[in-house]
Motif scaffolding. Structure first.
Motif, mmCIF file in Angstrom:
data_model
loop_
_atom_site.group_PDB
_atom_site.id
_atom_site.type_symbol
_atom_site.label_atom_id
_atom_site.label_comp_id
_atom_site.label_asym_id
_atom_site.label_seq_id
_atom_site.Cartn_x
_atom_site.Cartn_y
_atom_site.Cartn_z
ATOM 1 N N GLU A 1 0.864 -1.181 0.000
ATOM 2 C CA GLU A 1 0.000 0.000 0.000
ATOM 3 C C GLU A 1 0.900 1.229 0.000
ATOM 4 O OE1 GLU A 1 -2.733 -0.060 3.266
ATOM 5 O OE2 GLU A 1 -4.005 -1.553 2.306
ATOM 6 N N PHE A 2 0.619 2.150 -0.906
ATOM 7 C CA PHE A 2 1.405 3.369 -1.006
ATOM 8 C C PHE A 2 0.559 4.445 -1.666
ATOM 9 C CE2 PHE A 2 2.308 0.408 -4.372
ATOM 10 C CZ PHE A 2 2.247 1.143 -5.546
ATOM 11 N N SER A 3 1.007 5.692 -1.567
ATOM 12 C CA SER A 3 0.280 6.829 -2.134
ATOM 13 C C SER A 3 0.943 7.267 -3.436
ATOM 14 C CB SER A 3 0.282 7.993 -1.155
ATOM 15 O OG SER A 3 -0.393 7.623 0.021
ATOM 16 N N VAL A 4 0.104 7.610 -4.418
ATOM 17 C CA VAL A 4 0.615 8.034 -5.721
ATOM 18 C C VAL A 4 -0.146 9.281 -6.171
ATOM 19 C CG1 VAL A 4 1.027 7.361 -8.119
ATOM 20 C CG2 VAL A 4 1.065 5.618 -6.326
ATOM 21 N N PRO A 5 0.575 10.366 -6.485
ATOM 22 C CA PRO A 5 -0.082 11.542 -7.056
ATOM 23 C C PRO A 5 -0.667 11.191 -8.427
ATOM 24 C CG PRO A 5 2.112 12.086 -6.267
ATOM 25 C CD PRO A 5 1.994 10.596 -6.237
ATOM 26 N N GLU A 6 -1.750 11.820 -8.770
ATOM 27 C CA GLU A 6 -2.465 11.521 -10.012
ATOM 28 C C GLU A 6 -1.631 11.790 -11.262
ATOM 29 O OE1 GLU A 6 -6.416 13.472 -11.462
ATOM 30 O OE2 GLU A 6 -6.901 11.965 -9.932
ATOM 31 N N GLY B 1 -11.279 0.675 -8.579
ATOM 32 C CA GLY B 1 -10.667 1.949 -8.893
ATOM 33 C C GLY B 1 -10.457 2.130 -10.386
ATOM 34 N N GLU B 2 -9.814 3.243 -10.717
ATOM 35 C CA GLU B 2 -9.586 3.588 -12.122
ATOM 36 C C GLU B 2 -8.132 3.957 -12.340
ATOM 37 O OE1 GLU B 2 -12.249 6.594 -13.535
ATOM 38 O OE2 GLU B 2 -13.968 5.677 -12.551
ATOM 39 N N ILE B 3 -7.649 3.615 -13.537
ATOM 40 C CA ILE B 3 -6.284 3.918 -13.921
ATOM 41 C C ILE B 3 -6.301 4.507 -15.325
ATOM 42 C CG2 ILE B 3 -5.833 1.629 -14.853
ATOM 43 C CD1 ILE B 3 -3.016 1.797 -13.701
ATOM 44 N N ARG B 4 -5.453 5.495 -15.552
ATOM 45 C CA ARG B 4 -5.294 6.101 -16.881
ATOM 46 C C ARG B 4 -3.964 5.625 -17.420
ATOM 47 N NH1 ARG B 4 -3.071 10.847 -18.555
ATOM 48 N NH2 ARG B 4 -2.580 11.442 -16.416
ATOM 49 N N GLN B 5 -3.969 5.061 -18.635
ATOM 50 C CA GLN B 5 -2.741 4.505 -19.203
ATOM 51 C C GLN B 5 -2.672 4.750 -20.712
ATOM 52 O OE1 GLN B 5 -2.693 0.257 -18.611
ATOM 53 N NE2 GLN B 5 -4.899 0.097 -18.813
ATOM 54 N N SER C 1 -8.122 7.337 -9.253
ATOM 55 C CA SER C 1 -8.870 7.218 -8.006
ATOM 56 C C SER C 1 -8.061 6.300 -7.104
ATOM 57 C CB SER C 1 -10.252 6.607 -8.276
ATOM 58 O OG SER C 1 -10.113 5.254 -8.689
ATOM 59 N N ASP C 2 -8.560 6.058 -5.882
ATOM 60 C CA ASP C 2 -7.925 5.028 -5.075
ATOM 61 C C ASP C 2 -8.019 3.744 -5.884
ATOM 62 O OD1 ASP C 2 -7.432 6.878 -3.131
ATOM 63 O OD2 ASP C 2 -8.915 6.118 -1.720
ATOM 64 N N LEU C 3 -7.000 2.910 -5.780
ATOM 65 C CA LEU C 3 -6.858 1.802 -6.712
ATOM 66 C C LEU C 3 -6.420 0.544 -5.986
ATOM 67 C CD1 LEU C 3 -6.751 1.214 -9.844
ATOM 68 C CD2 LEU C 3 -4.363 1.907 -9.737
ATOM 69 N N GLU C 4 -7.027 -0.577 -6.353
ATOM 70 C CA GLU C 4 -6.603 -1.886 -5.850
ATOM 71 C C GLU C 4 -6.395 -2.786 -7.058
ATOM 72 O OE1 GLU C 4 -7.881 -5.326 -2.620
ATOM 73 O OE2 GLU C 4 -9.224 -3.637 -3.001
#
Length: 193
Positions: free
Chosen positions: A85-90, A124-128, A153-156
């Motif tokens: 678990e870690f934090s990532v800026p958008e 969650g959502e991811i942009r790639q 968003s928060d992501l799992e």
């Protein structure tokens, strides 16, 4: 009046540099040189402030503008049997940010061209936009690449077996099924000569 400045070594034993006006451009009594020095000092202070802002308040990096959302990313690493678990800026890549926080995740190319860092999104959502290693079809089924993925968003997510994702991506092009790995050929290809 535009005054250019050059650097000259100082007589100080600490090897600091001092600003000097170019030869023959003292501006009459040194006033132009003083204005030039004041301008250079303001530029240096602005640059230092910009560097401090980029480095963060503690000078160690990770400082982000308050307007950039930061999301919690949870990675279930199936191969190692651990959860990160870690934090990532958008506006930052997930893999790069994980590594800056000493989180070890699988990767190979770092350019979105292979499937080593492939994950399946649980929530969650991811942009790639740069993920060339997986098709639009796999993206629509919830697959993503961490090396070129930005959290929206928060992501799992859950790591995937690289060969499994590669088969999903390209398997239909091989009529006889998955290709068996030839360890001898691999050893020859990567061996030192």
């Amino acid at each position: 009046m535009d005054v250019s400045l050059t650097f000259a070594p100082s007589a100080s034993p600490h090897r600091h540099r001092r600003l000097l006006p170019p030869a023959g451009r003292s501006g009459g009594g040194g006033g132009g040189a003083r204005r030039g020095l004041a301008t250079a000092r303001r530029r240096r202070e602005a640059t230092s402030g910009e560097l401090r802002a980029a480095a963060g308040p503690n000078g160690r990096g990770g400082g982000h503008a308050a307007s950039v959302p930061v999301h919690k990313v949870t990675v279930h690493d199936r191969q190692r049997g651990v959860v990160h678990e870690f934090s990532v800026p958008e506006d930052q890549y997930i893999l790069h940010t994980a590594e800056s926080q000493n989180v070890s995740l699988p990767f190979a190319c770092r350019h979105g061209c292979c499937t080593s860092c492939a994950v399946r999104i649980k929530s969650g959502e991811i942009r790639q936009p740069e993920a060339l290693g997986i098709s639009a079809e796999l993206k629509s089924k919830g697959y993503a690449l961490l090396c070129v993925g930005f959290p929206s968003s928060d992501l799992e997510v859950e790591t995937q077996d690289e060969d499994e994702v590669y088969w999903l991506q390209f398997g239909r092009y091989f009529a006889r099924g998955p290709i068996e790995r030839d360890d001898y050929a691999l050893e020859l290809a990567t061996g030192d000569e």
